[in-house]
Each structure stands twice: as C-alpha cells, then as structure tokens.
Design a protein around this motif. Structure first.
Motif, PDB file in Angstrom:
ATOM      1  N   GLN A   1      15.377 -12.866 -27.246  1.00  0.00           N
ATOM      2  CA  GLN A   1      13.916 -12.751 -27.207  1.00  0.00           C
ATOM      3  C   GLN A   1      13.448 -12.241 -25.844  1.00  0.00           C
ATOM      4  O   GLN A   1      12.550 -11.405 -25.740  1.00  0.00           O
ATOM      5  N   ALA A   2      14.096 -12.760 -24.778  1.00  0.00           N
ATOM      6  CA  ALA A   2      13.749 -12.314 -23.421  1.00  0.00           C
ATOM      7  C   ALA A   2      14.081 -10.833 -23.242  1.00  0.00           C
ATOM      8  O   ALA A   2      13.346 -10.094 -22.575  1.00  0.00           O
TER       9      ALA A   2
ATOM     10  N   ILE B   1      11.338  -8.603 -24.527  1.00  0.00           N
ATOM     11  CA  ILE B   1      10.227  -8.445 -23.579  1.00  0.00           C
ATOM     12  C   ILE B   1      10.559  -7.373 -22.549  1.00  0.00           C
ATOM     13  O   ILE B   1       9.730  -6.503 -22.244  1.00  0.00           O
TER      14      ILE B   1
ATOM     15  N   ARG C   1       2.375  -7.785 -18.746  1.00  0.00           N
ATOM     16  CA  ARG C   1       3.114  -8.949 -19.247  1.00  0.00           C
ATOM     17  C   ARG C   1       2.168 -10.057 -19.738  1.00  0.00           C
ATOM     18  O   ARG C   1       2.484 -10.778 -20.681  1.00  0.00           O
ATOM     19  N   SER C   2       1.034 -10.186 -19.076  1.00  0.00           N
ATOM     20  CA  SER C   2       0.120 -11.287 -19.409  1.00  0.00           C
ATOM     21  C   SER C   2      -0.880 -10.949 -20.507  1.00  0.00           C
ATOM     22  O   SER C   2      -1.490 -11.845 -21.085  1.00  0.00           O
TER      23      SER C   2
ATOM     24  N   ILE D   1       4.098  -8.913 -26.226  1.00  0.00           N
ATOM     25  CA  ILE D   1       4.836  -9.682 -25.225  1.00  0.00           C
ATOM     26  C   ILE D   1       4.387 -11.138 -25.213  1.00  0.00           C
ATOM     27  O   ILE D   1       5.204 -12.056 -25.145  1.00  0.00           O
ATOM     28  N   THR D   2       3.085 -11.366 -25.274  1.00  0.00           N
ATOM     29  CA  THR D   2       2.589 -12.750 -25.247  1.00  0.00           C
ATOM     30  C   THR D   2       3.048 -13.521 -26.483  1.00  0.00           C
ATOM     31  O   THR D   2       3.320 -14.724 -26.419  1.00  0.00           O
TER      32      THR D   2
ATOM     33  N   GLN E   1       6.706 -14.361 -25.831  1.00  0.00           N
ATOM     34  CA  GLN E   1       6.810 -15.381 -24.785  1.00  0.00           C
ATOM     35  C   GLN E   1       6.390 -16.754 -25.319  1.00  0.00           C
ATOM     36  O   GLN E   1       6.979 -17.773 -24.961  1.00  0.00           O
ATOM     37  N   THR E   2       5.387 -16.783 -26.181  1.00  0.00           N
ATOM     38  CA  THR E   2       4.969 -18.049 -26.795  1.00  0.00           C
ATOM     39  C   THR E   2       6.097 -18.633 -27.639  1.00  0.00           C
ATOM     40  O   THR E   2       6.364 -19.840 -27.597  1.00  0.00           O
TER      41      THR E   2
ATOM     42  N   ILE F   1       9.314 -18.079 -27.193  1.00  0.00           N
ATOM     43  CA  ILE F   1      10.335 -18.548 -26.248  1.00  0.00           C
ATOM     44  C   ILE F   1       9.967 -19.921 -25.704  1.00  0.00           C
ATOM     45  O   ILE F   1      10.794 -20.839 -25.666  1.00  0.00           O
ATOM     46  N   ASN F   2       8.721 -20.057 -25.275  1.00  0.00           N
ATOM     47  CA  ASN F   2       8.270 -21.328 -24.681  1.00  0.00           C
ATOM     48  C   ASN F   2       8.373 -22.481 -25.679  1.00  0.00           C
ATOM     49  O   ASN F   2       8.820 -23.583 -25.332  1.00  0.00           O
TER      50      ASN F   2
END
Length: 512
Positions: free
Chosen positions: A112-113, A116, A137-138, A143-144, A147-148, A150-151
C-alpha cells in the motif's frame, strides 16, 4: 534484470563459485540448512572479525565471551522463551503452504505504501518544478484514501500483535483480501501460535527432567555470566559483553536462501547501564550500529530504521536496521532496550543475586540492558546481493564481478604466473609466500590469464598480480584492480606494502 532474477543469480553464483552449498545435497538436501564453501567461510570469518574488532577491540568497556550452546533448561523458562517464543502461523488450504500471519500483513502494508510512492512519482513527472509534494500527499484523494487504509490496518495489526489476538489477525488478512502467493486464493485456516525452540535430551534416558533446548539466541549466555565477567574483568557500568555463536530456531516458514535458516549465527552485544539512562544509550547504539553498516561503502539508501510494531515482553524500546535485499527491506540487525527483565528474571528463578555495586552511588542495583543483535548469515547475504554485478565491457563481452569491500574479500590477492615455465612459477611463488603471511591469498597457474582474471573477479579478489618474462628482467609485475580492471606496472618489492595496506581492515576501523 529485475530483483527476482538478481536474487536467483546470487543463489546460483554462490554455489558455482564456492560460497554457499545446500546442506546434505547428495541426499537431496535439508530444508533451510546451508554449508559455507571455501570462499563463503572466508567472507563469513572476515565479517565476524570486522564486527568483533569494531565492538570489542575499539571499545575499552566491552569484553568478549563464548558461552555454551547447551544451558540449564530453567534458563529458557526464566527468559520467557518457553512460554512466549512463538510465531503466529496461518495455512492456505489450497496450496498447503504455511505463512507467518504478521509477515503477510506487513507485506500488505508495504504494498500500500508503494502505491502512494508510485502516485507521487507520477505527479512529479507531470507537474515538474511546480510540484508541491507535501501538499499533494495531504490533499490528493487517492493518496489520502490509501493512507487511511494503512493507518486503520496498522492500528488493528499493532493491537492484535500486542494482545496476541489471533482471531483478529486472521480477520485482518480476510478483510484486506490477502491471497496466498502460490495458489492465489483466500482460503485460510485459523491463526495459531508455534514455539520455535528445538528440544533435545541429555544423558542415556529420554526423560522430561533431562530435556534441554538448543539455544534460540546467544544473549542468555551473557546474562547468566554477567557477574562472572564483571568481577573477573573489574568492569564498571556502563560496560558491554559481546559474543558470536550459533543459534537454532525451528522456523516453519524458512525461505529466501540464507536469510531465514534453522541453524544460524548471531553477533550480539549486551550493554549494561544504570537504570534511567537506557534510552539515551539505546539512541547512541542505534547511531553507532548504523555507522558500522555505512562504513562498508554501500549506498546509505539501502538502510533504514524500523520501529517494532509489537515490543517483546522484555523491551521498552526496539528498532531494526533494515537492509534492502533483492526481496525488499528486511531486518539485518536489531537494537533493543531490554530493561532489567533478564537479570531480574534470572535472579528470581535461580535464587542468586545478579546486581552491580555502584561505588559512585554507594548502592547496588540490577542494571538495565541495551542489546545490539546482528545476523551474521544475513550480513553475508547482504554483501553477496549488493556486490554481485554483471558488467558489459567495451568489447561487448560481459563479466560477473563481486565488488566486495576490500577488507572483507575472501581472497585479498591472486598471484598469477603468465606461463607454467621459464621460471615464472618459481618467481610467482616467491611473491605468494610473502603475501600469504598477511592475508588469505591465492596462487593460480591454470588456464589463460584472461580466464584467471574472470575467475578472480567472480569471487571478489581485489587485486591480481601477474608475473611475466619482464619480471625476470627488471623485477616488475603487473597489478590489476578488480573494480576498474586497470593495470599498472610496479616493482615486485612494493607489492606487499601496497596491496596489504589497501586490503587491511585497519583502514576500515579508522573510519569508525
């Protein structure tokens, strides 16, 4: 050549040129067990020597130890290995292959990383100099979203590992739709724990009272000898005890050549410190150990730190130094703040005090410990993987060359008479007999000089010295550099000092 092909080349090259052989090969081998060949054992010894000299010889407050493989079985009860030395395993019902559940999830997070990073790289090319990477990135929805994911997965994974929630680890694998690399299906069993220690028995009777374990790590031999070493060496805290030696783990998921084996060698140092100072020392040793790796001269981008998702039962801080192998970033060394768990536990189970009297504080205490633990076999694999290169030369031909750091090379210099007559072998042996007093060198008179150069390139020999008819006239020889293939003429009397200085480990130690 992609990474998978490169890794296959490393494995085949290692066997063909005498670095590493499958163990018991004439009996069809033994899974996850390997033998080191002529050049492999020299490379391994050189790495061990580099670690030992950097750790013990250069530090006046670190001393050595060589403890036994067999130890009292209660030691492993005290250390927590009997109850807690487990891997969470899961099987795929279709392929019948077994995997570590935590590794499957970690690999999913890594993929997943990577998604990104690929999105960012595409945006960089699209927007050029105007590209605002932090903003992209933000704010980029794709991407978000990743990242969500992944988190959220990481949070569940961390909680599941800390609480040993095997059911939720399986559910993460199901929810993330992780498939078996072999069958491509998601038909998974439940996750279960498996203890990794090999057991054996001592004496004539195989009774439970005689059951022993092959040590799964070398550290416990240091802890139980803490007072013996401290008193006989009169060391004052902070000080360390270093040890290299074999360890054994019944790895169910053993793969990737010598990266994960059932019989392997560790290089460990336990650094005893005053309670309350352990995190400061932990950070200090992280920097020192990374510097040791960087000193090999490989690109610094090949290394990174990774904090542990789940701390071991004995630790209050832990991180791995990861190296980028052909199959991705993987642990090559661990740095752990082990608190006072080990010594206190051995006090409890043995009934003996394992405390240090601090004359400055005028009181006794159980020291805290910072550990550095590196896999010697993984270091060998890292060096082989990074060093093996296939080069295309100006004339269109290719050569396989091992660009091993000079001071670690198995053979430091090869002495090659141009012909096997006219007194050239005798002159070459005269030089060889001088050089072999300093380092492991090789004398070779078989085949053409070109083939002999290629053979030395393939095993990583930094210098080849050719003796020809001109040598008999003016005492000069041709010295050839492995990396550049440049040749120059020098006096034979200078070879010993020139070559040995360039391959001497002293120069590497000076850089630390």
């Amino acid at each position: 050549m992609n990474n998978e092909e490169h890794f296959k080349n490393v494995i085949s090259h290692s066997k063909e040129y005498g670095f590493i052989f499958p163990s018991s090969e004439i009996y069809d081998g033994l899974s996850a067990v390997y033998d080191y060949g002529t050049y492999g054992v020299e490379l391994k010894n050189n790495i061990r020597n580099y670690w030992w000299k950097a750790m013990v010889q250069l530090n006046e407050n670190i001393v050595g130890l060589d403890s036994a493989i067999f130890m009292h079985p209660t030691i492993w009860k005290a250390s927590g290995h009997v109850d807690a030395f487990n891997d969470p395993l899961i099987d795929n019902k279709d392929s019948k292959k077994r995997y570590r559940a935590d590794v499957l999830i970690e690999e999913y997070l890594a993929k997943q990383a990577d998604k990104i990073e690929k999105e960012v790289e595409k945006a960089k090319k699209r927007f050029g100099e105007k590209f605002d990477e932090p903003l992209y990135r933000s704010t980029n929805p794709r991407i978000t979203e990743i990242q969500t994911t992944i988190n959220n997965v990481y949070s569940r994974f961390k909680k599941g590992m800390e609480e040993s929630d095997l059911a939720d680890l399986r559910q993460i694998i199901v929810d993330c739709e992780i498939v078996c690399p072999i069958s491509g299906t998601k038909n998974w069993t439940d996750v279960r724990q498996f203890n990794l220690m090999f057991s054996t028995s001592m004496g004539a009777m195989e009774e439970s009272s005689n059951q022993l374990y092959l040590r799964p790590e070398t550290a416990q031999g240091i802890f139980v000898n803490f007072l013996n070493v401290q008193k006989t060496t009169r060391m004052k805290i902070p000080f360390g005890i270093a040890q290299t030696g074999k360890a054994f783990r019944n790895e169910i998921v053993a793969r990737q050549f010598i990266f994960r084996m059932r019989e392997f060698e560790q290089m460990e140092m336990q650094f005893f410190v005053q309670p309350g100072t352990e995190i400061e020392w932990y950070e200090s040793w992280k920097k020192k150990r990374l510097a040791w790796h960087h000193n090999l001269g490989f690109p610094q981008t090949k290394y990174r730190f990774k904090d542990h998702t789940k701390l071991a039962h004995y630790a209050n801080a832990a991180a791995d130094i990861e190296f980028e192998f052909p199959f991705g970033f993987k642990e090559i060394e661990g740095i752990h703040s082990r608190t006072d768990f080990d010594l206190k536990s051995h006090e409890k189970f043995s009934g003996k005090k394992l405390q240090y009297f601090d004359p400055e504080l005028n009181s006794s205490y159980v020291p805290y410990v910072v550990e550095t633990s590196i896999g010697l076999d993984r270091m060998v694999l890292a060096i082989l993987s990074q060093s093996l290169t296939k080069e295309t030369l100006e004339d269109g031909t290719t050569r396989d060359v091992m660009n091993i750091p000079h001071f670690l090379a198995p053979v430091k210099a090869a002495v090659l008479p141009l012909m096997k007559k006219d007194g050239l072998p005798e002159k070459a042996l005269e030089l060889f007999n001088k050089l072999k007093l300093h380092s492991f060198c090789q004398y070779d008179e078989k085949d053409s000089i070109g083939k002999r150069y290629r053979r030395q390139d393939a095993i990583g020999t930094p210098y080849a010295i050719t003796i020809d008819h001109q040598t008999l006239e003016d005492n000069t020889v041709t010295i050839r550099d492995r990396d550049t293939m440049k040749q120059e003429r020098i006096n034979m009397d200078e070879v010993e000092s020139i070559v040995m200085k360039k391959v001497d480990i002293t120069e590497a130690l000076k850089r630390l």
